[in-house]
Motif scaffolding. Structure first.
Motif, PDB file in Angstrom:
ATOM      1  N   LYS A   1       5.343  -7.177   0.046  1.00 19.25           N
ATOM      2  CA  LYS A   1       4.919  -6.247  -0.860  1.00 19.25           C
ATOM      3  C   LYS A   1       5.311  -4.809  -0.176  1.00 19.25           C
ATOM      4  O   LYS A   1       5.097  -4.624   0.941  1.00 19.25           O
ATOM      5  N   GLN A   2       5.339  -3.795  -0.837  1.00 16.71           N
ATOM      6  CA  GLN A   2       5.332  -2.346  -0.250  1.00 16.71           C
ATOM      7  C   GLN A   2       3.960  -2.229   0.412  1.00 16.71           C
ATOM      8  O   GLN A   2       2.918  -2.709  -0.050  1.00 16.71           O
ATOM      9  N   VAL A   3       4.035  -1.138   1.296  1.00 22.15           N
ATOM     10  CA  VAL A   3       2.951  -0.887   2.154  1.00 22.15           C
ATOM     11  C   VAL A   3       2.678   0.694   2.052  1.00 22.15           C
ATOM     12  O   VAL A   3       3.840   1.448   2.001  1.00 22.15           O
ATOM     13  N   PHE A   4       1.578   1.229   2.228  1.00 18.36           N
ATOM     14  CA  PHE A   4       1.210   2.444   2.505  1.00 18.36           C
ATOM     15  C   PHE A   4       0.679   2.761   3.878  1.00 18.36           C
ATOM     16  O   PHE A   4      -0.053   1.904   4.365  1.00 18.36           O
ATOM     17  N   VAL A   5       1.129   3.574   4.798  1.00 20.72           N
ATOM     18  CA  VAL A   5       0.832   3.788   6.245  1.00 20.72           C
ATOM     19  C   VAL A   5      -0.496   4.554   6.231  1.00 20.72           C
ATOM     20  O   VAL A   5      -0.456   5.770   5.765  1.00 20.72           O
ATOM     21  N   ALA A   6      -1.554   3.915   6.455  1.00 18.43           N
ATOM     22  CA  ALA A   6      -2.791   4.478   6.408  1.00 18.43           C
ATOM     23  C   ALA A   6      -3.346   5.504   7.604  1.00 18.43           C
ATOM     24  O   ALA A   6      -2.819   5.289   8.568  1.00 18.43           O
ATOM     25  N   GLY A   7      -3.996   6.325   7.174  1.00 17.95           N
ATOM     26  CA  GLY A   7      -4.501   7.384   7.998  1.00 17.95           C
ATOM     27  C   GLY A   7      -5.861   7.072   8.615  1.00 17.95           C
ATOM     28  O   GLY A   7      -6.475   6.912   9.625  1.00 17.95           O
ATOM     29  N   ARG A   8      -6.821   7.000   7.531  1.00 18.85           N
ATOM     30  CA  ARG A   8      -8.132   6.834   7.732  1.00 18.85           C
ATOM     31  C   ARG A   8      -8.541   5.299   7.738  1.00 18.85           C
ATOM     32  O   ARG A   8      -9.689   4.995   8.049  1.00 18.85           O
ATOM     33  N   SER A   9      -7.643   4.538   7.501  1.00 15.60           N
ATOM     34  CA  SER A   9      -8.048   3.066   7.530  1.00 15.60           C
ATOM     35  C   SER A   9      -7.927   2.618   9.003  1.00 15.60           C
ATOM     36  O   SER A   9      -7.180   3.021   9.595  1.00 15.60           O
ATOM     37  N   HIS A  10      -8.803   1.616   9.299  1.00 13.61           N
ATOM     38  CA  HIS A  10      -8.812   1.065  10.860  1.00 13.61           C
ATOM     39  C   HIS A  10      -7.644   0.032  10.789  1.00 13.61           C
ATOM     40  O   HIS A  10      -7.153  -0.537  11.813  1.00 13.61           O
ATOM     41  N   LEU A  11      -6.939  -0.257   9.626  1.00 12.74           N
ATOM     42  CA  LEU A  11      -5.882  -0.809   9.522  1.00 12.74           C
ATOM     43  C   LEU A  11      -4.501  -0.148   9.342  1.00 12.74           C
ATOM     44  O   LEU A  11      -4.837   0.773   8.848  1.00 12.74           O
ATOM     45  N   ASN A  12      -3.623  -0.583  10.001  1.00  8.50           N
ATOM     46  CA  ASN A  12      -2.427   0.425   9.870  1.00  8.50           C
ATOM     47  C   ASN A  12      -1.603   0.647   8.357  1.00  8.50           C
ATOM     48  O   ASN A  12      -1.213   1.491   8.273  1.00  8.50           O
ATOM     49  N   TYR A  13      -1.839  -0.435   7.719  1.00  7.43           N
ATOM     50  CA  TYR A  13      -1.275  -0.337   6.380  1.00  7.43           C
ATOM     51  C   TYR A  13      -2.032  -0.780   5.421  1.00  7.43           C
ATOM     52  O   TYR A  13      -3.105  -1.662   5.479  1.00  7.43           O
ATOM     53  N   VAL A  14      -1.782  -0.440   4.132  1.00  2.74           N
ATOM     54  CA  VAL A  14      -2.341  -0.897   3.121  1.00  2.74           C
ATOM     55  C   VAL A  14      -1.378  -1.608   1.990  1.00  2.74           C
ATOM     56  O   VAL A  14      -0.477  -0.809   1.638  1.00  2.74           O
ATOM     57  N   VAL A  15      -1.531  -2.561   1.740  1.00  2.00           N
ATOM     58  CA  VAL A  15      -0.598  -3.373   0.929  1.00  2.00           C
ATOM     59  C   VAL A  15      -0.892  -3.071  -0.405  1.00  2.00           C
ATOM     60  O   VAL A  15      -1.762  -3.032  -0.866  1.00  2.00           O
ATOM     61  N   LEU A  16       0.278  -2.798  -0.826  1.00  2.00           N
ATOM     62  CA  LEU A  16       0.276  -2.274  -2.454  1.00  2.00           C
ATOM     63  C   LEU A  16       0.602  -3.295  -3.384  1.00  2.00           C
ATOM     64  O   LEU A  16       1.549  -3.894  -3.407  1.00  2.00           O
ATOM     65  N   ASP A  17      -0.247  -3.297  -4.548  1.00  2.00           N
ATOM     66  CA  ASP A  17       0.047  -3.882  -5.829  1.00  2.00           C
ATOM     67  C   ASP A  17       0.595  -2.916  -6.798  1.00  2.00           C
ATOM     68  O   ASP A  17       1.240  -3.521  -7.727  1.00  2.00           O
ATOM     69  N   SER A  18       0.516  -1.613  -6.507  1.00  2.00           N
ATOM     70  CA  SER A  18       1.029  -0.758  -7.533  1.00  2.00           C
ATOM     71  C   SER A  18       1.257   0.649  -6.835  1.00  2.00           C
ATOM     72  O   SER A  18       0.457   0.798  -6.008  1.00  2.00           O
ATOM     73  N   VAL A  19       1.923   1.749  -7.618  1.00  2.00           N
ATOM     74  CA  VAL A  19       2.214   2.896  -7.157  1.00  2.00           C
ATOM     75  C   VAL A  19       0.908   3.473  -7.298  1.00  2.00           C
ATOM     76  O   VAL A  19       0.523   4.543  -6.430  1.00  2.00           O
ATOM     77  N   TRP A  20      -0.232   3.282  -8.449  1.00  2.00           N
ATOM     78  CA  TRP A  20      -1.310   3.674  -8.285  1.00  2.00           C
ATOM     79  C   TRP A  20      -2.225   3.468  -7.078  1.00  2.00           C
ATOM     80  O   TRP A  20      -2.917   4.362  -6.815  1.00  2.00           O
ATOM     81  N   GLU A  21      -2.248   2.379  -6.545  1.00  2.00           N
ATOM     82  CA  GLU A  21      -2.847   2.174  -5.336  1.00  2.00           C
ATOM     83  C   GLU A  21      -2.438   2.915  -4.219  1.00  2.00           C
ATOM     84  O   GLU A  21      -3.424   3.333  -3.348  1.00  2.00           O
ATOM     85  N   ALA A  22      -0.975   3.165  -4.123  1.00  2.00           N
ATOM     86  CA  ALA A  22      -0.758   3.934  -3.112  1.00  2.00           C
ATOM     87  C   ALA A  22      -1.117   5.655  -3.458  1.00  2.00           C
ATOM     88  O   ALA A  22      -1.583   6.161  -2.473  1.00  2.00           O
ATOM     89  N   LYS A  23      -1.329   5.937  -4.530  1.00  2.00           N
ATOM     90  CA  LYS A  23      -1.980   7.380  -4.571  1.00  2.00           C
ATOM     91  C   LYS A  23      -3.144   7.317  -4.284  1.00  2.00           C
ATOM     92  O   LYS A  23      -3.952   8.229  -3.750  1.00  2.00           O
ATOM     93  N   VAL A  24      -4.014   6.174  -4.597  1.00  2.00           N
ATOM     94  CA  VAL A  24      -5.471   6.270  -4.380  1.00  2.00           C
ATOM     95  C   VAL A  24      -5.626   6.193  -2.773  1.00  2.00           C
ATOM     96  O   VAL A  24      -6.578   6.819  -2.249  1.00  2.00           O
ATOM     97  N   ALA A  25      -4.955   5.319  -2.187  1.00  2.00           N
ATOM     98  CA  ALA A  25      -4.983   5.232  -0.586  1.00  2.00           C
ATOM     99  C   ALA A  25      -4.644   6.873  -0.164  1.00  2.00           C
ATOM    100  O   ALA A  25      -5.222   7.207   0.869  1.00  2.00           O
ATOM    101  N   GLN A  26      -3.679   7.546  -0.576  1.00  2.00           N
ATOM    102  CA  GLN A  26      -3.182   8.716  -0.129  1.00  2.00           C
ATOM    103  C   GLN A  26      -4.488   9.689  -0.365  1.00  2.00           C
ATOM    104  O   GLN A  26      -4.752  10.625   0.353  1.00  2.00           O
ATOM    105  N   VAL A  27      -5.229   9.695  -1.335  1.00  2.00           N
ATOM    106  CA  VAL A  27      -6.354  10.420  -1.838  1.00  2.00           C
ATOM    107  C   VAL A  27      -7.407  10.275  -0.615  1.00  2.00           C
ATOM    108  O   VAL A  27      -8.091  11.094  -0.200  1.00  2.00           O
ATOM    109  N   LEU A  28      -7.681   8.787  -0.574  1.00  2.00           N
ATOM    110  CA  LEU A  28      -8.577   8.320   0.601  1.00  2.00           C
ATOM    111  C   LEU A  28      -8.446   8.996   1.831  1.00  2.00           C
ATOM    112  O   LEU A  28      -9.428   9.626   2.657  1.00  2.00           O
TER     113      LEU A  28
END
Length: 180
Positions: free
Chosen positions: A40-67
């Motif tokens: 799956k596509q991933v988002f490189v996370a800043g505030r997550s203690h894990l380095n990536y957020v696995v994405l099921d949708s572009v909406w989840e990428a937007k929410v991760a960016q907001v977080l």
């Protein structure tokens, strides 16, 4: 296999009080050993203690960016490979719901708030059943138990307004945010 209604139980004495029915083993989850491959596509996370957020949708990428942009986010993780499942029933059938994100916030109280976030696209009856089970059964039961910190649930239906929705939810004194 437990049904949604069997995942929580009312106490026998006093006022009715929901409590969780936990797995007899591995009752406390952790991200300590999260390690899996994904296509799956991933988002490189800043505030997550894990380095990536696995994405099921572009909406989840937007929410991760907001977080990543909210200063009082302590940490967050996508519920991918973590095993957090909330049992529910729909039309007599048992199923398990996996909330999208787990977020830990410093909301100004002594103990951080653990927030389950569901990023919702289209309206479907199984989504409504999942959200209802999380909001009215799982969150009250885990908060009544008291051993796992404070928990709340938030459904994000517009990822472009997620920042405002999360901030207003954190500022709200509504009853769904436990006061412990």
């Amino acid at each position: 296999r437990r049904t949604g209604s069997a995942a929580c139980a009312r106490t026998a004495a006093g006022a009715p009080r929901l409590l969780p029915i936990l797995r007899p083993y591995d009752q406390v989850g952790s991200t300590a050993f999260v390690d899996f491959d994904t296509t799956k596509q991933v988002f490189v996370a800043g505030r997550s203690h894990l380095n990536y957020v696995v994405l099921d949708s572009v909406w989840e990428a937007k929410v991760a960016q907001v977080l990543d942009g909210i200063p009082n986010v302590i940490a967050y993780a996508k519920n991918q490979g973590l095993g957090l499942r909330i049992p529910y029933t729909l039309e007599g059938e048992s199923a398990n719901y996996l909330p999208d994100l787990l977020v830990r916030f410093d909301d100004g109280r002594p103990e951080p708030l653990n927030l389950l976030i569901e990023v919702t696209g289209e309206r479907r009856k199984e989504k409504a059943a999942k959200v209802e089970a999380a909001r009215t059964l799982w969150v009250p039961a885990v908060n009544n138990d008291g051993r796992f910190g404070r928990w709340a649930f938030l459904e994000v239906t517009d990822p472009h307004d997620a920042g405002n929705l999360i901030r207003s939810a954190l500022a709200s004194p509504e009853a769904s945010w436990p006061s412990r």
